[in-house]
Design a protein around this motif. Structure first.
Motif, short mmCIF file in Angstrom:
data_model
loop_
_atom_site.label_atom_id
_atom_site.label_comp_id
_atom_site.label_asym_id
_atom_site.label_seq_id
_atom_site.Cartn_x
_atom_site.Cartn_y
_atom_site.Cartn_z
N GLY A 15 4.04 49.88 30.18
CA GLY A 15 2.88 49.98 29.30
C GLY A 15 2.96 51.12 28.31
N LEU A 16 3.94 51.99 28.51
CA LEU A 16 4.04 53.20 27.68
C LEU A 16 4.17 52.88 26.19
N ALA A 17 4.89 51.78 25.91
CA ALA A 17 5.17 51.45 24.51
C ALA A 17 3.92 51.27 23.68
N SER A 18 2.81 50.94 24.34
CA SER A 18 1.61 50.68 23.55
C SER A 18 0.68 51.90 23.53
N LEU A 19 1.16 53.04 24.05
CA LEU A 19 0.29 54.21 24.14
C LEU A 19 0.80 55.37 23.29
N GLY A 20 -0.12 56.29 23.01
CA GLY A 20 0.22 57.58 22.41
C GLY A 20 1.18 57.48 21.23
N GLY A 21 2.09 58.48 21.17
CA GLY A 21 3.03 58.60 20.06
C GLY A 21 3.95 57.41 19.92
N PHE A 22 4.04 56.59 20.97
CA PHE A 22 4.95 55.45 20.91
C PHE A 22 4.49 54.41 19.92
N LYS A 23 3.18 54.41 19.67
CA LYS A 23 2.67 53.38 18.76
C LYS A 23 3.31 53.53 17.38
N ASP A 24 3.67 54.80 17.04
CA ASP A 24 4.24 55.05 15.72
C ASP A 24 5.62 54.45 15.56
N PHE A 25 6.18 53.98 16.67
CA PHE A 25 7.52 53.44 16.61
C PHE A 25 7.59 52.03 16.05
N SER A 26 6.45 51.34 16.10
CA SER A 26 6.51 49.92 15.76
C SER A 26 7.24 49.72 14.43
N GLY A 27 8.25 48.89 14.46
CA GLY A 27 9.00 48.61 13.24
C GLY A 27 10.12 49.60 12.99
N LEU A 28 10.09 50.77 13.61
CA LEU A 28 11.12 51.76 13.34
C LEU A 28 12.37 51.52 14.18
N GLY A 29 12.26 51.79 15.47
CA GLY A 29 13.44 51.61 16.30
C GLY A 29 13.07 51.63 17.76
N LEU A 30 12.11 50.83 18.14
CA LEU A 30 11.73 50.75 19.54
C LEU A 30 12.29 49.46 20.12
N GLU A 31 13.12 49.61 21.14
CA GLU A 31 13.71 48.42 21.75
C GLU A 31 13.26 48.38 23.21
N ILE A 32 12.59 47.29 23.56
CA ILE A 32 12.15 47.16 24.96
C ILE A 32 13.13 46.20 25.63
N ILE A 33 13.67 46.63 26.77
CA ILE A 33 14.58 45.72 27.47
C ILE A 33 13.95 45.31 28.79
N GLU A 34 13.97 44.02 29.00
CA GLU A 34 13.27 43.43 30.15
C GLU A 34 14.14 43.54 31.40
N PHE A 35 13.70 44.35 32.33
CA PHE A 35 14.51 44.60 33.53
C PHE A 35 14.02 43.70 34.67
N PRO A 36 14.86 42.77 35.14
CA PRO A 36 14.41 41.84 36.19
C PRO A 36 14.22 42.53 37.54
N ARG A 37 13.21 42.13 38.25
CA ARG A 37 12.90 42.78 39.53
C ARG A 37 13.44 42.03 40.74
N ARG A 38 14.32 41.06 40.50
CA ARG A 38 14.97 40.39 41.64
C ARG A 38 16.44 40.74 41.60
N LYS A 39 16.98 41.07 42.76
CA LYS A 39 18.42 41.33 42.83
C LYS A 39 19.09 40.12 43.48
N GLY A 40 20.36 39.92 43.13
CA GLY A 40 21.13 38.86 43.77
C GLY A 40 20.69 37.47 43.36
N ALA A 41 19.86 37.35 42.35
CA ALA A 41 19.42 36.02 41.89
C ALA A 41 20.13 35.73 40.57
N ALA A 42 20.81 34.58 40.51
CA ALA A 42 21.64 34.28 39.34
C ALA A 42 20.85 34.31 38.03
N ARG A 43 19.64 33.74 38.04
CA ARG A 43 18.86 33.68 36.79
C ARG A 43 18.47 35.07 36.32
N ALA A 44 18.10 35.92 37.30
CA ALA A 44 17.70 37.30 36.95
C ALA A 44 18.90 38.05 36.39
#
Ligand code: SF4
Length: 424
Positions: free
Chosen positions: A147-176
């Motif tokens: 949730g940090l990306a939408s708070l505080g000083g991070f909001k100023d990043f939009s369009g600049l260089g903010l990259e969110i990477i989706e980290f899967p919460r399952r281990k050992g699962a092929a799709r994840a």
């Protein structure tokens, strides 16, 4: 002739600016006090000067950029493979703060029971004690971090260089696993596109060579850090210095970190092995200047011989084997190593977090485990249940300390630790 006033014109500061400056002064005071305390220790010797100096000088991103001569990329947590940054001449800096003054100055609309680490980060960004660069990578680890990306000083990043990477919460699962490989490939594309402004176009061949070089650099750092950990198992590395060293990893070029860790290890090799009760420190991270838990452990004569903190023994990624892999296979290996090796308690199944405790038990005379839980840190709150259940049958005694960045609970925590120590 009219008199000309010699007074300088007074600039009226807005309330927000006054508060910001006050917060910045408090953060600086807290930092200086913590450094004075470290420098007053009887185990402070010249090989540790370097690590202290990293926290004395300009700690913000500007300071890191000046020191390293590199473009800084902010990262959160440990999931973005750091080799990719080094390969492209970025200096990754993990965003973190242990400053109570920063947490206190965080925007008041934030939830009262928010993770103190994240609150301190937002307060530090707000007060200017952490400056924001133009590039930030946030992996979706715990809910607060996501949730940090939408708070505080991070909001100023939009369009600049903010990259969110989706980290899967399952281990050992092929799709994840496949989804994570895609995320990391995407991160590499994002980073190379930006870096090509500095480095020119980067071919597949050049990218591969650069990543292999970066892997070697990190390997040497890991070797140095592992030697330090071995000395720690013998009780030769005081917990305060271990934490400061681990915390300094992102503040300078990794080659210099490696060299200085080796020098520090030389110093610690001459230290007398521990004489106190050895413990394993687990739970939420510990960042400078908030060494409250370390101070209390020391006062209670408990010696940290091992930890599984993301701010401690876990800072460096697992080793990756390099064969004839092409660029994509190499990036995939880094991605897999981070995902499979990640010991954060954010997965659907976290039993593997017991592994490092059992391993350390074979390497050091551990008597107990102290679990440091930051109030509002839900992943570790749940993790405590896993540890309690998994370690309940062993000879190890356990204690959970729930705390935050304030000092009000120190007396109470010390009493509990003292009583715990008496049972070991
Ligand atoms: S895992 Fe815990 S300490 Fe780390 S950012 Fe999330 S809530 Fe905070």
């Amino acid at each position: 002739m009219s008199e000309i006033s010699q007074d300088k014109p007074t600039i009226k500061l807005s309330r927000r600016e006054r508060l910001r400056r006050k917060a910045l002064e408090s953060v600086e005071r807290e930092r200086s006090k913590a450094l004075e305390r470290l420098k007053a220790r009887s185990d402070y010797y010249p090989p540790l000067d370097y690590f202290v100096s990293l926290f004395e000088g300009p700690e913000g991103l500007k300071g890191v950029a000046q020191r390293t001569g590199r473009e800084v990329a902010i990262t959160m947590c440990l999931q973005a493979p750091i080799e990719l940054f080094w390969a492209l001449d970025y200096q990754p800096v993990r965003l973190r703060s242990g400053a109570y003054a920063a947490a206190r100055s965080a925007p008041s609309r934030l939830p009262a029971l928010m993770c103190p680490l994240l609150k301190a980060i937002l307060g530090a960004v707000d007060s200017g004690s952490i400056s924001m660069g133009s590039l930030a990578i946030i992996p979706t680890t715990c809910d607060w971090t996501s949730g940090l990306a939408s708070l505080g000083g991070f909001k100023d990043f939009s369009g600049l260089g903010l990259e969110i990477i989706e980290f899967p919460r399952r281990k050992g699962a092929a799709r994840a696993a496949e989804s994570w490989r895609n995320e990391v490939r995407g991160l590499w594309t994002f980073l190379t596109q930006r870096a090509s402004k500095r480095l020119g176009p980067i071919s597949l061949k050049e990218g591969r060579v650069r990543i292999i070089e970066a892997i070697k650099v990190i390997d040497r750092a890991r070797e140095a850090f592992e030697s330090l950990i071995s000395l720690r198992r013998q009780g030769q590395v005081p917990a305060h210095w271990f934490s400061l060293i681990a915390d300094s990893f992102y503040l300078d070029r990794v080659e210099r970190f490696t060299e200085k860790v080796n020098e520090a290890s030389e110093l610690f090799r001459g230290f007398k092995p521990y004489a106190e009760k050895g413990i394993f420190l687990s739970g939420s991270p510990v960042f400078f200047p908030n060494f409250k838990i370390l101070n209390l452990l020391e006062e209670a004569r408990l010696t940290v011989l091992a930890d599984d903190l993301c701010s401690g023994e876990r800072i460096l990624p697992k080793k990756v084997a390099v064969g004839d892999d092409d660029l994509e296979a190499l990036i995939d290996s880094l991605a897999e190593s981070v995902h499979e090796g990640c010991l954060c308690p954010i997965f659907t199944e976290n039993k593997r977090r017991l592994g490092p405790v059992f391993e350390a038990q074979n390497q050091a005379p551990l008597k107990g485990l102290v679990f440091n839980l930051l109030k509002g840190c839900h992943p570790y709150e749940m993790d405590w249940l896993t540890l309690e259940e998994g370690l309940g049958e062993t000879i190890m005694r356990l204690i959970k300390l729930e705390t935050d960045y304030t000092s009000e609970d120190e007396g109470n925590l010390f009493t509990r630790l003292e009583a715990f120590g008496a049972t070991l």
